[in-house]
Design a protein around this motif. Structure first.
Motif: not given
Length: 609
Positions: A579, A584, A598
């Protein structure tokens, strides 16, 4: 000498023998050009019988009287020959000499042009080759800033302009000045006073001609840029024809193209009309000089009687003989200005520095043994960083998938691993060796690349695959096609692997093209494979076929998979979620789903179980 001319003329070195032969025959041409007109004078003397016969052989009395001695000797020999053979026979002999001189003059001219042809076409070929080679070597970043049509225009039109302008000057540099020098020497020989009088008008002519050509380079440069623009419009229009038609944008693109060609039309008219002015202008100024000569020379013949009528007619023909080379030189000065503009654009490509190049002590590397290590790298295309302090290790034999939203930096990793771009900070290492210290050819031999866009060429299936391995046998090609799940459709084609697939492979479907791209990578058989969204542009059925092909290819191979469709990377050994240029999350498919972060959100958005 012009700075661009100096840089371009280095391409003539391999053909210097042709240049020397051209100079040699041009010297002979210039010499015989003057002699052929001088030979008219004794013929006219015999015809008009104006000169008093010299019956005693002249005696040489030193250099100060050389001119009189030569003229007297010529008259003496002519008189003796006329007495012995008669006036009619003498005229025929002189006519034969004149014909022979003109024949030799034109033969020397032909041979001079014959040899310069090899030089001109050789230089044209070598500059084009150098530009194409440079275009292939330059990084992708260069072409993200330049229009493709503009580059094509430089390789085609600008190089051709150099041949027409700069290389035609090679003729002018030797032949025309020497023709003028020999002719003027002959004019001095006939009458010094009259020749000095001629030189009063020469600087005036040169000044007027230079004034007219002053703005030519600027206009030529604008015309070349405009041509590059409309060639780009053509290239983009043909590539995006489906979009143009679907949006009914034909009128819009037609107007854009016609506006460009109208500008090019106006610029070209301006350039050519100014260039065309050089010839009539120089001829008119020459005729003015001839007219003044007739008045002043007539005075020397009729009043002073210091010049014979035959010598004066010969003098006038010599003076007129200067007009042709003078016109050629004035045209060459115009061509030089056009050539300057073209050479500047050509040299901009040839002298472009390539930031992606081998290090001074680049090492050879033929194998991949342990791991790929991406250590704290940062990278920006322009101002903002696309990757920030990114770190990742990829062990040999493992498949690592990079996922994330568009613009997260996934494809950038692929571009950096293959050194299409170079990182700004940090290091990428293969087996603990910085890839910037590895020979570029060796680095790229270790890596196979399959991109989202199936880049194929207007050639046979076999020749498209041979990019992966030049000396591959038909059996190896068929084996690669089978692994890529492509042989099932290739064997049904009219000529099998020898079938031409059309421009960009457009005779095939998207799935078929992509499987050929995979087969090409399989044939290369590299230890590292990069798959940059290799299935994102395919329909479901094609995706399944291609996915099987990819899984076949990735067996026992180190793979970096950049994926938008998460269904294609569930079996990857390690998944990295990106990201805004940072990691992440990372882990296996199951672990990432359990984290409910995510990755899990991306999966749910794509309605995966």
């Amino acid at each position: 000498m012009n700075e661009y001319f100096k840089k371009i003329i280095r391409f003539a070195k391999p053909y210097k023998i042709y240049a020397y032969l051209n100079i040699f025959f041009n010297i002979l041409y210039a010499l015989f050009s003057a002699l052929s007109f001088i030979a008219l004078i004794p013929m006219l003397d015999v015809l008009f019988g104006e000169t008093k016969p010299i019956e005693e052989k002249p005696i040489y009395t030193g250099m100060s009287h050389l001119k009189d001695y030569l003229q007297s000797s010529m008259s003496y020999e002519l008189h003796q020959y006329s007495v012995e053979h008669g006036a009619q026979y003498t005229l025929m002999a002189l006519a034969s000499i004149i014909i022979t001189l003109f024949l030799l003059k034109n033969l020397f001219n032909y041979w001079a042009m014959y040899f310069i042809t090899f030089l001109r076409n050789g230089v044209l070929k070598d500059i084009r080759n150098a530009m194409y080679k440079k275009s292939l070597e330059l990084p992708l970043s260069f072409f993200s800033e330049k229009r493709k049509g503009d580059v094509i225009s430089r390789i085609t039109s600008d190089v051709l302009e150099i041949q027409h302008s700069f290389l035609s000057i090679l003729e002018v540099l030797v032949r025309e000045p020497l023709t003028i020098v020999f002719t003027i020497a002959a004019m001095f020989f006939i009458n010094t006073e009259l020749t000095i009088f001629v030189f009063v008008f020469v600087p005036v002519s040169g000044f007027v001609i230079s004034k007219v050509g002053k703005t030519l380079k600027k206009s030529s440069q604008k015309a070349s840029e405009e041509q590059g623009y409309f060639l780009s419009v053509i290239e983009e229009s043909l590539a995006g024809l489906k979009v143009i038609k679907s949006f009914n944008a034909e009128k819009n693109f037609n107007k854009k193209f016609q506006d460009s060609t109208q500008t090019f039309y106006e610029l070209n008219n301006k350039i050519l009309n100014r260039q065309n002015l050089s010839s009539p202008l120089s001829e008119f100024l020459g005729i003015v000089t001839i007219a003044v000569l007739l008045v002043y020379g007539g005075h020397l013949v009729l009043v002073d009687q210091s010049l014979t009528g035959a010598a004066f007619i010969g003098y006038i023909t010599l003076a007129y003989n200067i007009l042709t080379p003078a016109k050629a030189m004035s045209k060459a000065s115009y061509s030089l200005k056009r050539g300057n503009a073209a050479a500047e654009r050509v040299l901009e490509i040839l002298e472009q520095k390539n930031p992606i190049s081998n290090a001074v002590n680049a090492t050879k590397k033929a194998t991949f043994d342990n791991e790929i290590s991406i250590e704290n790298i940062s990278f920006k295309y322009e101002k903002e960083y696309v990757l920030n302090d990114f770190t990742l290790k990829i062990p040999k034999g493992k498949s690592v998938a990079l996922v994330g939203q568009s613009g997260s930096g996934k494809s950038t990793i692929a571009n950096l691993l293959t050194r299409f771009w170079d990182i700004d900070k940090g290091a990428i290492k293969i087996d603990n060796q910085d890839i910037r210290e590895i020979d570029i050819d060796d680095l790229r031999n270790l890596i196979g690349l399959v991109t989202q866009d199936s880049i194929l060429f207007n050639d046979t299936i076999k020749n498209n695959l041979l990019l992966g391995k030049e000396n591959a046998t038909d059996e190896e090609i068929i084996n690669a096609l089978q692994i890529a799940n492509a042989y099932e459709f290739v064997k049904d084609l009219p000529e099998g692997i020898h079938t031409n697939i059309g421009d960009s492979g457009n005779k095939l479907s998207g799935g078929q093209k992509q499987r050929l791209s995979i087969a090409r990578a399989v044939l290369k058989n590299p230890p590292i494979m990069i798959l940059d969204e290799a299935t994102s542009a395919l329909d479901t059925e094609s995706e399944k076929l291609v996915q099987v092909a990819l899984e076949n290819m990735m067996k026992n191979r180190t793979s970096v998979v950049i994926a938008h469709r998460l269904s294609t990377i569930q079996n990857a050994d390690w998944i990295v979620v990106m990201q805004k240029g940072k990691i992440v999350e990372q882990g296996t498919h199951e672990n990432l789903l359990k984290q409910n972060g995510t990755y899990a959100k991306l999966v749910s958005l794509q309605t995966l179980d």
